[in-house]
Design a protein around this motif. Sequence first.
Motif, PDB file in Angstrom:
ATOM      1  N   TYR A  10       0.868  -1.165   0.000  1.00 35.91           N
ATOM      2  CA  TYR A  10       0.000   0.000   0.000  1.00 35.91           C
ATOM      3  C   TYR A  10       0.918   1.232   0.000  1.00 35.91           C
ATOM      4  CZ  TYR A  10      -3.784  -3.143   1.583  1.00 35.91           C
ATOM      5  OH  TYR A  10      -4.695  -4.147   1.709  1.00 35.91           O
ATOM      6  N   THR A  33     -11.873  -1.207   4.105  1.00 38.38           N
ATOM      7  CA  THR A  33     -11.492  -2.154   5.162  1.00 38.38           C
ATOM      8  C   THR A  33     -10.207  -1.704   5.858  1.00 38.38           C
ATOM      9  OG1 THR A  33     -12.344  -3.834   3.663  1.00 38.38           O
ATOM     10  CG2 THR A  33     -11.197  -4.615   5.623  1.00 38.38           C
ATOM     11  N   ASP A  52     -13.703  -8.959  -2.778  1.00 37.87           N
ATOM     12  CA  ASP A  52     -12.552  -8.262  -3.346  1.00 37.87           C
ATOM     13  C   ASP A  52     -11.651  -9.322  -3.963  1.00 37.87           C
ATOM     14  OD1 ASP A  52     -10.750  -5.956  -3.606  1.00 37.87           O
ATOM     15  OD2 ASP A  52      -9.517  -7.061  -2.193  1.00 37.87           O
ATOM     16  N   GLY A 110     -14.506  -0.764  -3.728  1.00 36.85           N
ATOM     17  CA  GLY A 110     -13.097  -1.005  -4.040  1.00 36.85           C
ATOM     18  C   GLY A 110     -12.194   0.165  -3.738  1.00 36.85           C
TER      19      GLY A 110
HETATM   20  N1  LIG Z   1      -3.748   2.199   0.203  1.00 35.54           N
HETATM   21  C1  LIG Z   1      -3.920   1.174  -0.596  1.00 35.54           C
HETATM   22  N2  LIG Z   1      -3.133   1.005  -1.688  1.00 35.54           N
HETATM   23  C2  LIG Z   1      -3.304  -0.058  -2.521  1.00 35.54           C
HETATM   24  N3  LIG Z   1      -4.255  -1.016  -2.353  1.00 35.54           N
HETATM   25  C3  LIG Z   1      -5.078  -0.878  -1.293  1.00 35.54           C
HETATM   26  C4  LIG Z   1      -4.950   0.204  -0.362  1.00 35.54           C
HETATM   27  N4  LIG Z   1      -5.899   0.050   0.587  1.00 35.54           N
HETATM   28  C5  LIG Z   1      -6.598  -1.060   0.274  1.00 35.54           C
HETATM   29  N5  LIG Z   1      -6.111  -1.632  -0.851  1.00 35.54           N
HETATM   30  C6  LIG Z   1      -6.617  -2.830  -1.553  1.00 35.54           C
HETATM   31  O1  LIG Z   1      -7.778  -2.401  -2.257  1.00 35.54           O
HETATM   32  C7  LIG Z   1      -8.707  -3.473  -2.412  1.00 35.54           C
HETATM   33  C8  LIG Z   1     -10.122  -2.988  -2.110  1.00 35.54           C
HETATM   34  O2  LIG Z   1     -10.264  -2.700  -0.741  1.00 35.54           O
HETATM   35  P1  LIG Z   1     -11.619  -2.988   0.071  1.00 35.54           P
HETATM   36  O3  LIG Z   1     -12.114  -4.368  -0.185  1.00 35.54           O
HETATM   37  O4  LIG Z   1     -11.383  -2.574   1.469  1.00 35.54           O
HETATM   38  O5  LIG Z   1     -12.605  -1.980  -0.660  1.00 35.54           O
HETATM   39  P2  LIG Z   1     -14.029  -1.468  -0.201  1.00 35.54           P
HETATM   40  O6  LIG Z   1     -14.000   0.012  -0.311  1.00 35.54           O
HETATM   41  O7  LIG Z   1     -14.408  -2.059   1.122  1.00 35.54           O
HETATM   42  O8  LIG Z   1     -14.954  -2.066  -1.347  1.00 35.54           O
HETATM   43  P3  LIG Z   1     -16.500  -2.567  -1.301  1.00 35.54           P
HETATM   44  O9  LIG Z   1     -17.360  -1.365  -1.031  1.00 35.54           O
HETATM   45  O10 LIG Z   1     -16.705  -3.125  -2.653  1.00 35.54           O
HETATM   46  O11 LIG Z   1     -16.584  -3.598  -0.212  1.00 35.54           O
HETATM   47  C9  LIG Z   1      -8.201  -4.562  -1.483  1.00 35.54           C
HETATM   48  O12 LIG Z   1      -7.624  -5.567  -2.274  1.00 35.54           O
HETATM   49  C10 LIG Z   1      -7.133  -3.907  -0.638  1.00 35.54           C
HETATM   50  O13 LIG Z   1      -6.108  -4.826  -0.301  1.00 35.54           O
END
Ligand SMILES: Nc1ncnc2c1ncn2[C@@H]1O[C@H](COP(=O)(O)OP(=O)(O)OP(=O)(O)O)[C@@H](O)[C@H]1O
Length: 605
Positions: A140, A171, A447, A167
């Motif tokens: 990240y 989380t 995801d 996405g």
């Molecule tokens: N700062 C970051 N840089 C790169 N990748 C990231 C970062 N933070 C999270 N991710 C990756 O981004 C992806 C999406 O994250 P996450 O599942 O938390 O999204 P979300 O906003 O909860 O989506 P949804 O609303 O669809 O549940 C995950 O694979 C996570 O590992």
Amino acid sequence: MDQTVGVDQTDPNPATQAPEAVPMTEQQSADLARAQEAGWTNQVAFDYDAFQSMGGNNDNWHGAGQVYEWRDEYGDVAPRVPELEAILFGGEFQMRRGEHLANLELQVTIEGAMKPKPFREFQEAGLHPVVMENINLAHYARPTPIQCYVIPAVNMGLDVVGVSQTGSGKTAAYLIPIVSKLMGKARRVQGPRPDINDPGSMVRAEPLVVIVVPTRELAMQIFDEARRMCYRSMLRPCVAYGGLPMRITREELGKGCDVLIATPGRLGDLMDKPHILTMSRVKYTVIDEADEMLHSDWEDELRKIMSGGDTNDDADHTFLMFSATFPKDLRSMAKDYMRDDFVRIRIGRAGSTHKNITQNVIEVDRDRKRDAIYDLLFSMEPGRTFIFCNSKITVDLLDDFLYNRGLPTTSIHSDRNQREREDAMRAFRTGKTPILIATGVSARGWDIMAVRHVINYDLPSTMYGGITEYVHRIGRTGRIGHRGLATSFYDPEKDEGLAQDLVNVLVECDCDVPDFLSHLTPEDTKNINFDDNSEDEGDGGASLDDTNGHHDAEDTGANGFTNGINGDHHGADASAAPAAEEGFTRDAGEQGFTPDAAGAYSAAW
Ligand SMILES: Nc1ncnc2c1ncn2[C@@H]1O[C@H](COP(=O)(O)OP(=O)(O)OP(=O)(O)O)[C@@H](O)[C@H]1O
């Protein structure tokens, strides 16, 4: 279901080896050859009888996944475990950010008495060094916009409602600061652990963090992120969900639990067993995919989790809620349970999607859908494809149809047992069966790396969640800066009710409106009137959701958070506004978050 064509003999899993191959017809051989010529992988046969009869082997249950086990002799710096590191941070589990982050919606709206000061780099957030190392291991490189705001808000001890697109990293936005804060004092606050001199001993789980999610698969996925962020720490994550044998839940919790991820039903059951779990030490309760939790008959469980049983009622209990959409019911629940000064952080319009997903809508009559999807799957390069149907029976029938035409499909819905669900998810995640057919709810929040195409075989009519559900579904592709494609079959006899909302979303994301829907294109495409279910917010909570699409600057930008907060007994009062606004403006500028012409805020990655 007859799924004996093309058995993968190398598969070691007894449940995915067909009992006996039935000879293929000429047509089936030809279909299989065609699928393979087009580049689709071998099929994997699922023997559902074997699935039904297999007992629980701890190694196979996701809920018994390996976590970092701290030992007292480690002192301050715990050693790395390369094998575990490879599982948690490598390969199939870990999505990498894509090239197109700039296309994510970055307009930020913050409401609340106290505004978090956003930061632009993880290094500026004062995180625990072990969490920083885990962030680096996860690759990240920079925080996403929702992370820029939620991390400081949690650091300030605020209750948070976070709304941001699918996405976008919600989380990690809550896990990173919570785990980091607890790590600093883990030695003092960590829950009980079994006696190492008594190998069979078990303790009662006394978690400090409880994360509640609507589906089992999502619970597993968040468990994976918790395993990553808690790596090399004293904090032990556990997951509990329906379908996981209670014996395994009991064993895992009995090893000690500081961060518990759970589905509401299983958590409610466990709360009735005080010798297994107590909620009395919980400091953080997170409700993820919060809007779905409200839709799904879990009101009683949720109320019990938020303030029932032996749940810690003290003022030091922080509540956080997250979703990509934010309907009215959710707002009223936030008001019921959160502290008066809770902060609301919204990135983009609540319920919006983003421009990394190309959305196509095709008119298809009901009786032509099966042929249309078969043709569609051959019209593009093979890749991970999510197909959504509205009913379980349609999922089963379509899976059967496509499988029998030589395509590598698997499927998931709520009537499948847990063994089947976990295996289907694993097969799709690893690319072994690249086509997954599902009902919408069962795939909420998934995801999965490199999902190239989402197909709405059925569009979600209002009965199935309407445009909100559509946004969640297509959000399985185009995640975290990657591009994706979503194709929806529009049935003129059934989907009229969704048509206007659909056109609005297409226009908002600069996608083509098909000719048969072009009469619904809004006249003023820059000022679309999104029906976001906010009309009844009599006490002014309407400012939580802009009713003017992107032009929420008019509602919130001019003074940061105008109408809606005044007189709201839970929100900030009017007098708090100027000070907070001033602080926010200055801080935002310092951190590179700049007000646009209308006064709303934009965050750049
Ligand atoms: N700062 C970051 N840089 C790169 N990748 C990231 C970062 N933070 C999270 N991710 C990756 O981004 C992806 C999406 O994250 P996450 O599942 O938390 O999204 P979300 O906003 O909860 O989506 P949804 O609303 O669809 O549940 C995950 O694979 C996570 O590992």
